[in-house]
Scaffold this motif. Structure first.
Motif, PDB file in Angstrom:
ATOM      1  N   ASP A 102      13.084  85.114   1.718  1.00  0.00           N
ATOM      2  CA  ASP A 102      13.944  84.300   2.585  1.00  0.00           C
ATOM      3  C   ASP A 102      14.349  82.999   1.915  1.00  0.00           C
ATOM      4  N   ASN A 103      13.432  82.443   1.103  1.00  0.00           N
ATOM      5  CA  ASN A 103      13.768  81.232   0.362  1.00  0.00           C
ATOM      6  C   ASN A 103      14.951  81.474  -0.565  1.00  0.00           C
ATOM      7  N   SER A 105      17.095  83.876  -0.388  1.00  0.00           N
ATOM      8  CA  SER A 105      18.278  84.377   0.318  1.00  0.00           C
ATOM      9  C   SER A 105      19.123  83.264   0.942  1.00  0.00           C
ATOM     10  N   LEU A 106      18.509  82.086   1.135  1.00  0.00           N
ATOM     11  CA  LEU A 106      19.214  80.983   1.801  1.00  0.00           C
ATOM     12  C   LEU A 106      20.580  80.644   1.205  1.00  0.00           C
TER      13      LEU A 106
ATOM     14  N   ARG B   9      17.710  82.433  11.430  1.00  0.00           N
ATOM     15  CA  ARG B   9      16.945  81.303  10.879  1.00  0.00           C
ATOM     16  C   ARG B   9      16.389  80.435  11.999  1.00  0.00           C
ATOM     17  N   ARG B  12      13.402  82.023  13.401  1.00  0.00           N
ATOM     18  CA  ARG B  12      12.281  81.945  12.473  1.00  0.00           C
ATOM     19  C   ARG B  12      11.658  80.555  12.491  1.00  0.00           C
ATOM     20  N   LEU B 339      22.634  72.599  -0.652  1.00  0.00           N
ATOM     21  CA  LEU B 339      23.057  73.931  -1.066  1.00  0.00           C
ATOM     22  C   LEU B 339      24.412  74.303  -0.475  1.00  0.00           C
TER      23      LEU B 339
END
Lengths: 231, 433
Positions: A102-103, A105-106, B9, B12, B339
């Motif tokens: 998941d890290n 995939s962000l 997300r 989560r 990001l």
């Protein structure tokens, strides 16, 4: 190619004003590894932030691939960062509670990469830093070096043109640091990407093709940039 | 970022702070619980009222009155004139008569002529003097018409269909006052009702006793809501009394109200419209139900108010939780922005987290209400003596509505923290100290 023209960034106002970058100009050719060197507080991080569009200098231009990112709208800059740049930080900033998968995939999620392509890309990136077996492990269970390798996987997963690394080995012992550096440099060389390392580590700087020395917000020396540019 | 990814997300992030998420959700859950139960109670109450009205009134019957042209002023006195209030006892006085005109024989004919009208019965309300039985004192009394369509609960005896002309139904308290040892004791005994002929009021009294056999003793019913009157006589018996008492007086054949029977229940509204066009006021059983429902709605409103209060309180819980979450995850937010995650998407992430909390709270609260209510329903019905009627009726649509509403409220509560997250400066957030 990244062209920085005459950028100036000032913090604070009037008598408290502090000039973090004072009319810095240089050009970084494509597929170059550049070290930005300076003591802490010299403005090297600010320079990196300005080049990546995270910060907005009040004067100057940052032209990447013919586009001045300082005149772009915030959304366009975000999109630019999501697709063309990535970051590696001294303190990793991996999400401790999330799995390695998941890290990594962000950035793909942020860049709206379709579902179908993600799995393959994430696994390729994890494999590149030899963490594929840790795919399902939580990031908090990794060692420092593994965390930074995970950060590298996250940085390379979307195949960026430019990687900014802010003291990437600052929190690692020299042996682990060397491993991390190798992964980083290998990727950049393989892909012909540009790596911009902010550091005060001479040894790391020497591994780069070029260097920019910065002192009190001013560029005091550059090395290797012109030679590459002429090529 | 794609919305589905943001929702994933968000979910989560909440799972990573399970206790906090659960506690915040529970606060909303209390509101959801109260609101769901209130709505179920309202629904049950309305259906209960419907059952009451249905068993107390006939859906094919309309109660017709006639308002005077200007209902707000007292009509001028014209002796014997059509709109005037007739003098003399035998007509119920009081505020009810004000603003009303009496219905005459011609009015009854007009009503009977309307299409789909099956029959018109005026409300005979003869004023009687007393009721008594052998060896007992005379007691004050008033009589009303027995209606076969209205359900009565009997302590003893009872009738199938209509009452015979010589039969009477006593209320339980009358039976005991008249000296019967228990309700069953009264069945088959005779009682006398005394009445005075009003025409002769100036030329000397003429009074008479009418004798009836007790056919049943009524007790209070769980479903009885409209006063049934304590002494009930058959329609023709009460008409006979009425003629005896009122014949020859000015109020003879002048009625305060009349019952209009239609052929089919669906025609009631139609006939009502025609009656109102002709200047009458008509009340169907649906109208009666409407009045009762207004009352239920007021009660429901109060309960919902408490639920709303709980929800408002929980809003602050959500705001607080989300603020803490933003503070805790400053670095994460900074990273995501670095990001290339846009401000809008960061805002959305936290908005969806708030929405998840709302959904969770709503689902927990409403779920507990449905489960708890369903378990408690038989006990409530038994305690209130409602028989097989459920006071709490859960409709899936309402439960869904409650959950959706709480999600919306949570999203609103999450606006401020989400804004804080979206405005966060990534450079500040990523500064390592």
């Amino acid at each position: 190619m990244i062209t920085v023209k005459n950028i100036t960034k000032t913090y604070g106002r009037k008598q408290n004003a502090f000039v973090a970058i004072d009319s810095a100009s240089f050009t970084i050719p494509d597929a170059t590894t550049v070290a930005i060197l300076g003591k802490s507080g010299s403005g090297k991080s600010t320079l990196m932030h300005a080049m990546s569009g995270l910060d907005r200098p009040e004067v100057g231009e940052v032209v990447i691939d013919g586009q001045d990112i300082l005149t772009m709208k915030p959304k366009e800059v975000d999109r630019f960062r999501a697709t063309k740049m990535s970051f590696i930080f001294q303190s990793f900033f991996v999400q401790a509670n999330e799995s390695c998968y998941d890290n990594v995939s962000l950035p793909l999620e942020i860049a709206k990469v379709p579902w179908a392509e993600r799995k393959q890309k994430v696994e390729a990136a994890l494999a590149a830093v030899q963490l594929l077996d840790k795919k399902k492990s939580r990031a908090r269970d990794l060692s420092g070096g593994q965390k930074q390798r995970l950060a590298i996987a996250r940085a390379i997963v979307n195949e960026p043109q430019i990687i900014f690394a802010d003291e990437p080995t600052g929190n690692l012992d020299s042996a682990t640091g060397a491993v991390v550096e190798d992964f980083l440099f290998n990727y950049v060389k393989e892909r012909g990407a540009t790596l911009i390392v902010v550091t005060h580590d001479e040894e790391l700087a020497n591994k780069c093709d070029a260097r920019i020395d910065i002192k009190d917000g001013k560029i005091s020396a550059t090395k290797g940039l012109d030679r590459k540019a002429k090529k | 970022m794609k919305t589905t990814d943001i929702i994933r997300r968000a979910g989560r992030s909440l799972r990573q702070a399970k206790t906090r998420t659960l506690l915040t959700s529970l606060a909303i859950g209390v509101g959801a619980f109260t609101i769901t139960l209130s709505l179920a109670g309202g629904q049950g109450g309305r259906e209960y009222a419907d059952a009451i009205v249905r068993s107390n009134t006939d859906v094919r019957e309309l109660l017709v009155t006639k308002e005077s042209e200007d209902a707000n002023t007292i009509a001028e006195y014209t002796p014997g004139g059509p709109g005037a209030v007739p003098s003399g006892a035998g007509t119920p006085g009081g505020p009810f008569t004000r603003g009303f005109q009496f219905l005459g024989t011609s009015d009854l004919e007009v009503m009977a002529d309307i299409e789909n009208v099956n029959g018109v019965t005026p409300n005979y309300s003869p004023s009687v003097d007393y009721i008594t039985t052998k060896g007992q004192k005379k007691y004050q009394a008033s009589v009303s018409t027995f209606s076969p369509t209205v359900s009565l609960k009997y302590a003893a005896g009872g009738v199938e269909g209509d009452l015979r002309d010589d039969q009477i139904i006593l209320a339980e308290d009358y039976a005991s006052t008249l000296g019967f040892t228990n309700p069953a004791d009264a069945i088959g005994k005779t009682v006398q009702i005394g009445a005075t002929k009003q025409r002769t009021i100036f030329s000397g009294a003429e009074a008479r006793e009418f004798t009836y056999t007790v056919a049943g003793v009524s007790s209070e019913s769980g479903l009885a809501f409209r006063s049934q009157g304590s002494l009930l006589l058959g329609e023709s018996a009460i008409k006979e009394l009425y003629i005896y008492v009122s014949e020859g007086t000015a109020s003879y054949n002048r009625f305060l109200a009349a019952s209009v029977r239609v052929n089919e229940p669906e025609q009631a509204e139609e006939v009502k419209a025609i009656l109102e066009e002709k200047g009458y006021t008509a009340q169907t059983s649906a109208d009666v139900l409407g009045t009762v429902n207004t009352f239920i709605n007021v009660l429901l409103g109060i309960l919902l108010g408490f639920g709303a209060l709980a929800v408002i309180t929980s809003i602050f819980g959500i705001v607080n939780t989300q603020y803490i979450s933003v503070l805790e995850r400053t670095q994460q937010i900074g990273l995501m922005k670095a990001l290339g995650m846009s401000q809008t998407d960061v805002g959305k992430l936290f908005t969806f987290e708030a929405a998840w909390i709302g959904f969770l709270g709503g689902a927990i609260g409403a779920g507990l209400a449905v489960v708890g209510g369903s378990i408690a329903n038989p006990a409530i019905s038994e305690a209130l003596g409602l028989g097989d009627i459920s006071l709490l009726i859960f409709s899936p649509l309402q439960v869904l509505g409650v959950i959706t509403g709480l999600i919306a409220i949570s999203i609103i509560a999450g606006i401020l923290p989400a804004r804080k997250a979206s405005k966060l400066d990534p450079i500040e957030a990523l500064r390592t100290e």
